[in-house]
Design a protein around this motif. Sequence first.
Motif: not given
Length: 230
Positions: A5, A7, A26, A30-31, A44-46, A48, A67, A71
């Motif tokens: 979790n 960033v 990932l 992590c995001k 991947d959803d996480n 960007h 960002t 996030l």
Amino acid sequence: MKLENKVAIVTGVSKGIGLATVKMLLERGCKVAGWGRTSPDLSDDNFHFYKTDVRNIEEVNKAYEATVQDLGENIAILVNNAGLGYEGGIENLDPALWRQMFETNVDGIFYCSRLVIPNMKSNDEGHIINISSIAGNTGIPNMSAYCATKHAVTGLSHSMYKELRNFGIKVTCIYPGSVKTNFFDKIDSVEVNDGMMMPEDIASTIIHCLETQANYHHVDIEVRPLKPKR
């Protein structure tokens, strides 16, 4: 640092070390905000992606704002990976290439790092990883400009860690030898081969540094292939 979790921002994510690092972050939950000139082949959803040339401070500022909007402002990790190199003797290198290398390899680290540091200080936690090169520790014939940029990264990294260590922020500089990436596409004197390290090798070193306990700090790490092909 526990990575789940968290960033992270990674620059230069289109391929090579940057993309390998994103994938490993990932996998650990992590995001990840990927900053680069070209979007990677990754869904991947996480993850960007923000189109960014780190040479351009306005683009960097806009990528940071986007960002934070997507996030949040609690960015715990910054991997300054974007970089490039050109070959050429000191007397005949195009000054435009000299400037491009310094703007990317050195200015880019400054532009990106300055934005994430205030909140890292507030949180008493953060890790900035600067990807240098063995060229940051030695001179290489016909690579004087590139070596100059990577020596600058060494000095910048060392100063940063001494400025930031008492705020809970780690700064690590990694010095890879030859890695099998597209970096050598414009280096005629070097042929990419299987004796080089892989991008995943460097990414695994980055992850190892990030996952250490809070009071354990890697300052400099030099990595090389054991049996490089000549």
